[in-house]
Enzyme design. Structure first.
Site, PDB file in Angstrom:
ATOM      1  N   GLY A 146       0.847  -1.196  -0.125  1.00  0.00           N
ATOM      2  CA  GLY A 146      -0.029  -0.072   0.191  1.00  0.00           C
ATOM      3  C   GLY A 146       0.816   1.320  -0.193  1.00  0.00           C
TER       4      GLY A 146
ATOM      5  N   GLN B  87       2.881  10.156   1.438  1.00  0.00           N
ATOM      6  CA  GLN B  87       4.253   9.563   1.338  1.00  0.00           C
ATOM      7  C   GLN B  87       5.062   9.839   0.074  1.00  0.00           C
ATOM      8  OE1 GLN B  87       2.589   5.466   1.868  1.00  0.00           O
ATOM      9  NE2 GLN B  87       4.073   5.127   3.264  1.00  0.00           N
TER      10      GLN B  87
ATOM     11  N   CYS C 139       5.543   0.240   7.527  1.00  0.00           N
ATOM     12  CA  CYS C 139       5.287   1.305   6.569  1.00  0.00           C
ATOM     13  C   CYS C 139       6.356   1.667   5.555  1.00  0.00           C
ATOM     14  CB  CYS C 139       4.997   2.458   7.462  1.00  0.00           C
ATOM     15  SG  CYS C 139       4.409   3.971   6.344  1.00  0.00           S
ATOM     16  N   LEU C 140       6.101   1.739   4.196  1.00  0.00           N
ATOM     17  CA  LEU C 140       7.137   2.165   3.516  1.00  0.00           C
ATOM     18  C   LEU C 140       7.789   3.261   3.673  1.00  0.00           C
ATOM     19  CD1 LEU C 140       5.691   1.254   0.009  1.00  0.00           C
ATOM     20  CD2 LEU C 140       7.181  -0.132   1.239  1.00  0.00           C
TER      21      LEU C 140
ATOM     22  N   HIS D   6      -4.749   1.395   7.416  1.00  0.00           N
ATOM     23  CA  HIS D   6      -3.267   2.042   7.336  1.00  0.00           C
ATOM     24  C   HIS D   6      -3.409   3.040   6.353  1.00  0.00           C
ATOM     25  CE1 HIS D   6       1.204   1.652   7.632  1.00  0.00           C
ATOM     26  NE2 HIS D   6       0.971   2.247   6.464  1.00  0.00           N
ATOM     27  N   GLU D   7      -3.695   2.993   4.898  1.00  0.00           N
ATOM     28  CA  GLU D   7      -3.851   4.021   4.071  1.00  0.00           C
ATOM     29  C   GLU D   7      -4.672   5.123   4.318  1.00  0.00           C
ATOM     30  OE1 GLU D   7      -1.220   3.724   2.356  1.00  0.00           O
ATOM     31  OE2 GLU D   7      -0.665   1.680   2.971  1.00  0.00           O
TER      32      GLU D   7
ATOM     33  N   HIS E 249      -3.023   7.414   6.860  1.00  0.00           N
ATOM     34  CA  HIS E 249      -2.109   8.351   6.180  1.00  0.00           C
ATOM     35  C   HIS E 249      -2.694   9.729   5.673  1.00  0.00           C
ATOM     36  CE1 HIS E 249       1.727   6.495   5.991  1.00  0.00           C
ATOM     37  NE2 HIS E 249       1.347   5.534   5.709  1.00  0.00           N
TER      38      HIS E 249
END
Ligand code: NI
Length: 151
Positions: free
Chosen positions: A46, A51, A89-90, A131-132, A135
């Site tokens: 994701g 981000q 998380c990326l 999660h997304e 963000h």
């Protein structure tokens, strides 16, 4: 398509409440393409627009290979149950922590063609949706982390 730079924890972009998309322009479609490429290249499931430094309510999710969901202006409309699993998380590479998330989630979003659709998920897909969406409100998984990952 182009690979975008993923900002890391500590970057102010990750703490902003993102603006809704009111018109799906070619630029938004290019951003979606680039976000998908960036997510895949980074090995994530994701990625949210903040981000990559874009403060708009846009995210992409690919929990199952080849099944990409594009979420424009996503809104969680139903959730139930509970699961506690490890999450990463990326924007925080290599780190993981346990979070408590709903076991099942339904999100309503718009795709690049302007079609509104509902996506329901359990397990990893439910976690990715939460999660997304977090963000887009400047919230990170570490805000809801209940304990660090196992070594
Ligand atoms: Ni993340």
């Amino acid at each position: 398509m182009a690979k975008l730079r993923i900002v890391k924890f500590g970057d102010p972009a990750l703490r902003k409440v993102c603006r809704p998309v009111d018109e799906i322009t070619p630029r938004i479609c290019t951003l979606l393409d680039d976000m998908i490429e960036t997510m895949r290249d980074a090995g994530g499931c994701g990625l949210a627009a903040p981000q990559v430094g874009v403060l708009r309510r846009i995210a992409v999710i690919e929990v199952e290979e080849g099944k990409v969901y594009e979420l424009i202006n996503p809104k969680i409309i139903a959730f139930s149950g509970e699961q506690t699993e490890q999450e990463g998380c990326l924007s925080n590479p290599g780190a993981y922590g346990y979070t408590k998330r709903p076991a099942a989630v339904t999100v309503r979003a718009t795709d690049r063609h302007g079609r509104v659709y509902d996506l329901s998920g359990t397990e990893l897909l439910a976690r990715a949706i939460c999660h997304e969406c977090d963000h887009l409100d400047g919230k990170l998984y570490t805000d809801v982390q209940i304990r660090p990952a196992d070594d």
